[in-house]
Design a protein around this motif. Sequence first.
Motif, short mmCIF file in Angstrom:
data_model
loop_
_atom_site.label_atom_id
_atom_site.label_comp_id
_atom_site.label_asym_id
_atom_site.label_seq_id
_atom_site.Cartn_x
_atom_site.Cartn_y
_atom_site.Cartn_z
N GLU A 312 1.20 -1.18 -0.14
CA GLU A 312 0.11 -0.43 -0.09
C GLU A 312 1.31 1.35 0.17
OE1 GLU A 312 -2.38 -0.21 3.49
OE2 GLU A 312 -2.90 -2.27 2.73
N GLN A 313 2.04 1.46 0.41
CA GLN A 313 2.34 2.59 0.83
C GLN A 313 3.60 2.78 -0.16
OE1 GLN A 313 5.04 1.99 4.55
NE2 GLN A 313 2.99 3.03 5.37
N HIS A 314 2.65 2.93 -1.87
CA HIS A 314 3.37 3.49 -3.16
C HIS A 314 2.43 4.45 -3.60
CE1 HIS A 314 5.95 -0.08 -2.70
NE2 HIS A 314 4.87 -0.88 -2.23
N ALA A 315 3.25 4.93 -4.79
CA ALA A 315 2.77 6.24 -5.82
C ALA A 315 1.26 5.38 -5.83
CB ALA A 315 3.25 6.73 -6.03
N ASP A 316 1.34 3.56 -6.12
CA ASP A 316 0.07 3.44 -6.91
C ASP A 316 -0.07 2.11 -6.01
OD1 ASP A 316 2.55 1.70 -6.52
OD2 ASP A 316 2.16 0.31 -8.85
N GLY A 317 -0.29 2.85 -4.82
CA GLY A 317 -0.82 1.49 -3.58
C GLY A 317 -2.09 1.54 -4.13
N HIS A 318 -2.99 2.34 -4.39
CA HIS A 318 -4.12 2.60 -4.39
C HIS A 318 -4.08 1.58 -5.54
CE1 HIS A 318 -8.57 3.40 -5.31
NE2 HIS A 318 -8.12 3.28 -6.66
N MET A 319 -4.14 1.35 -6.54
CA MET A 319 -4.37 0.91 -7.88
C MET A 319 -4.15 -0.74 -7.29
SD MET A 319 -5.92 2.54 -9.57
CE MET A 319 -6.04 1.44 -11.57
N ALA A 320 -2.96 -1.21 -6.71
CA ALA A 320 -2.16 -2.58 -6.75
C ALA A 320 -3.03 -3.40 -5.32
CB ALA A 320 -0.91 -2.19 -5.36
N VAL A 321 -3.40 -2.41 -4.55
CA VAL A 321 -4.91 -2.70 -3.77
C VAL A 321 -5.69 -3.34 -5.09
CG1 VAL A 321 -6.02 -2.98 -1.87
CG2 VAL A 321 -4.07 -1.73 -1.99
N ARG A 322 -6.58 -2.83 -5.69
CA ARG A 322 -7.44 -2.85 -6.49
C ARG A 322 -7.35 -3.99 -7.00
NH1 ARG A 322 -11.64 1.63 -8.56
NH2 ARG A 322 -12.28 -0.27 -8.74
N ASN A 323 -5.59 -4.58 -7.46
CA ASN A 323 -5.48 -5.26 -8.66
C ASN A 323 -5.71 -7.11 -7.53
OD1 ASN A 323 -5.26 -5.86 -11.13
ND2 ASN A 323 -2.50 -5.90 -11.36
N PHE A 324 -5.42 -6.83 -6.34
CA PHE A 324 -5.60 -8.42 -5.39
C PHE A 324 -6.81 -8.15 -5.06
CE2 PHE A 324 -0.88 -7.30 -4.11
CZ PHE A 324 -0.66 -8.44 -4.17
N LEU A 325 -7.59 -7.23 -4.83
CA LEU A 325 -8.70 -7.90 -5.24
C LEU A 325 -10.37 -7.87 -6.52
CD1 LEU A 325 -10.21 -4.21 -3.05
CD2 LEU A 325 -9.11 -6.28 -2.43
N ASN A 326 -8.83 -7.57 -7.70
CA ASN A 326 -9.38 -8.14 -8.94
C ASN A 326 -9.88 -9.40 -8.84
OD1 ASN A 326 -10.39 -5.83 -10.47
ND2 ASN A 326 -8.04 -5.47 -11.39
N MET A 327 -8.01 -10.25 -8.41
CA MET A 327 -7.72 -11.39 -8.15
C MET A 327 -9.03 -12.55 -7.38
SD MET A 327 -4.23 -13.20 -7.30
CE MET A 327 -4.29 -12.09 -6.34
N VAL A 328 -9.16 -11.71 -6.20
CA VAL A 328 -10.73 -12.05 -5.11
C VAL A 328 -11.86 -12.13 -5.71
CG1 VAL A 328 -11.84 -11.28 -3.46
CG2 VAL A 328 -9.29 -11.46 -3.16
N LEU A 329 -12.14 -11.04 -6.70
CA LEU A 329 -13.65 -10.96 -7.24
C LEU A 329 -13.44 -11.93 -8.69
CD1 LEU A 329 -14.08 -7.46 -7.33
CD2 LEU A 329 -15.28 -9.07 -5.61
N ALA A 330 -12.79 -12.71 -9.17
CA ALA A 330 -11.99 -13.14 -10.25
C ALA A 330 -12.80 -14.62 -10.06
CB ALA A 330 -10.86 -12.84 -11.08
N THR A 331 -11.91 -14.68 -8.66
CA THR A 331 -12.19 -16.29 -8.23
C THR A 331 -13.36 -16.48 -7.75
OG1 THR A 331 -10.66 -16.11 -6.84
CG2 THR A 331 -9.73 -16.85 -7.85
N GLY A 332 -14.02 -15.81 -7.18
CA GLY A 332 -15.42 -15.70 -6.43
C GLY A 332 -15.19 -15.93 -4.53
N LYS A 333 -14.00 -15.23 -4.53
CA LYS A 333 -13.48 -15.51 -3.24
C LYS A 333 -14.29 -13.90 -2.06
CE LYS A 333 -10.12 -19.42 -3.79
NZ LYS A 333 -10.61 -19.64 -5.34
N ILE A 334 -15.04 -14.07 -1.87
CA ILE A 334 -15.11 -13.51 -1.02
C ILE A 334 -16.99 -13.43 -0.59
CG2 ILE A 334 -16.15 -10.92 -2.65
CD1 ILE A 334 -14.45 -9.62 -1.22
N GLY A 335 -17.76 -12.97 0.62
CA GLY A 335 -18.69 -13.10 1.70
C GLY A 335 -19.23 -14.75 1.84
N LYS A 336 -18.41 -15.11 1.64
CA LYS A 336 -18.64 -16.31 2.13
C LYS A 336 -17.44 -17.44 2.88
CE LYS A 336 -17.11 -18.82 -2.03
NZ LYS A 336 -17.57 -19.07 -3.32
N GLU A 337 -17.98 -17.89 3.80
CA GLU A 337 -16.79 -18.22 4.63
C GLU A 337 -15.88 -19.41 4.48
OE1 GLU A 337 -18.12 -21.87 8.52
OE2 GLU A 337 -17.96 -23.02 6.63
N GLY A 338 -14.59 -18.80 5.03
CA GLY A 338 -13.26 -19.27 4.44
C GLY A 338 -12.53 -18.64 3.52
#
Length: 720
Positions: A312-338
């Motif tokens: 996060e502590q980068h000049a592109d930290g916001h976008m770097a985190v968003r890419n990790f969130l892209n990976m979470v969403l693409a694999t459907g790994k959110i909103g459920k157990e584990g």
Amino acid sequence: MERHVETMTFSVEQAKQVMATQCPFCSVQCKMEVVEDRSGRRPTYQVTAIPNKASEGRLCVKGMNAYQHAVSRERLLHPMIRKNGKLTQVTWEEALEAVSSRLSGLQAEHGAHAVGLYGGGSLTNESAYLLGKFARVALRTQYIDYNGRFCMSAAASAGVKTFGIDRGLTNKLSDIPLAECIILAGTNIAECQPTLMPYFTRAKENGAIIIVIDPRVSATASIADVHLQVKPGMDAALVNGMLKVIFDEKLIDEAFIKSRTKGFAEVKEHVDSLDLGEMADITGVSLDLIRKAAISFGKARTGMVFTARGVEQHADGHMAVRNFLNMVLATGKIGKEGCGYGAVTGQGNGQGGREHGQKADQLPGYRLIENPEDRAYIAGVWGIEPEELPGKGVSAYEMMELVHSRDIKGLFVMGSNPIVSNPNAVLVEEALERLEFLVVADMFLSETAKLADIVLPVTSYLENEGTMTNLEGRVLLRPAGRPAPGEARHDWQILCDLAYWLGKEKYFTFRQAEDIFNELRMASRGGIADYYGITYERLRKEEGIYWPCPSLDHPGTPRLFGERFAHQDGLAVFQSVDSQSPAEQPNHEYPLYMTNGRMLSHYLTGVQTRRSPVLAAREVENILEIHPSTARKYRLEDGVLASVQSVRGTVIVRAKVTSDIREDTLFIPMHWGDAQNVNRATPALLDPNCKMPDFKTSAVKVQPLAEYLREEQEKGLMKE
């Protein structure tokens, strides 16, 4: 005249005092019991962990020894005013009158915005809330921000854009052992939140694959099944490589993407255009390891991603985190157990501290100061007109630039040490020295307090009741265990006292922390971070309650996004992310990357932990981690003093030669000031989305200190 607030007292004859409290340091907020025994010649202390749902009854070395700074002889016990160049003890009445008259005078001469307030992520929710209200109601200045800007802003802004809400963890800590694959990106939990490590070891025992992304072989990386030793600042590119593998291997959750998200097609098109070999080259991570990590996460039935300051502590930290969130969403790994995402909060109340108005653009409950409906609602709670509320200010470091340019002429600092924690610290020190008026409220004479015109003594975690919100979004009540020492006062009490002297007493009539929390509940009601259903009574009975909690009969919300996301349409948002290189690149003169971080024994700028004899003895000075090959190249040996230089400044630290770091990278912890302050060399580059400074990628050179001093002496002689 002075206002008087009731404080707790204990009989001097009482030999033993049992204090139920919680650790003041990291975002786990472990519960503990401290027993003070005054029956002998000197007081003795015994610390015992209290079972709780977050740390499960564990304490780390910082928590075990936290009481030491609270009972330190270095505690500030009386207000002080600088007279004839020296800080001199005065009465509270003299100090409060001086603060109010100086602030009022500056505003009368230069306008309301000539004064700024600078808060901290370790303040209780009550103090953080009141600091925001004090800025906007008592002083009516737009300039308020806090050191949490350097902690969570990239992840917070990414969470808001992606999910519509920012809460540290989208799920409970107890979900971690249920994950089949866990990514720990730029987070050294083993040293920063060590009481959480059993969750991850339990996951491994259950068969989980642990993937660690870090330029260093940290204590956390030692438990990894896959360690991606990425170049500093190349996290977004690394995730693009992982996404390409996930897409190529058809490991996406098509049903989830179709029903719960939008923007996927654009991300897919962008990632498909990338060359995987190029991603490996620019990140410094082999193609085989990228594939292994991506397939492990993609194939796992359940999985979680955690990010922290390394991402996060980068000049592109916001976008770097968003890419990790892209990976979470693409694999459907959110909103459920584990499954889920976690931004691992660093400061004790880093989560709550950013929810209720310390941030330049926010009002309580995560409302926005530029939103007319939000302004009207909060003005109604506060008993003022919406047009009386000032507009949005600037981020923490930008405030330092305004101080340096003398646009801000007076500064009130509470619970922070900006001279050490800000990037480009040489400029920040110059800025604070230029102030016409500086007042600091702290427990100790920090590096910043040493420059102050007035210093106000505040209470410690053992004395100050209030709520804290841990990294899960669980609100906890921390009771007070003993009376304030000397003449120290609670942060919130000082703000109420100053409001009285400023003629704004009717807006600050609080007599105890619970009174403030009850107003905070009303101010947050209906907001994103809704605390309305949380009360002190409930917290005492239930141990902690997750927000949002919109009503008194609501159980709280341990897991977010089970059915919908917080955007109006209920959908999460994908975002294409470029594979950017760090803005500051090594060159011929400054050939190495420098990154920074934390150590197990210390916290933030070390103001508290360096006052603990046990913790200070564990790490008596700052260090420079350097690879053996790099050390040989630059004539450094283990244990010698080294000079690390950037275009901004120089840091003096002792070399620690280790193969646990990349050859092109140096690592220096962040807990020391003065010549050992790593931020003397860090850049002032800010993320355009969230204003997070780029702490992690500075271009530097290194040499033995003796060689550096000889060169400086020769330069001096040449000038003469």
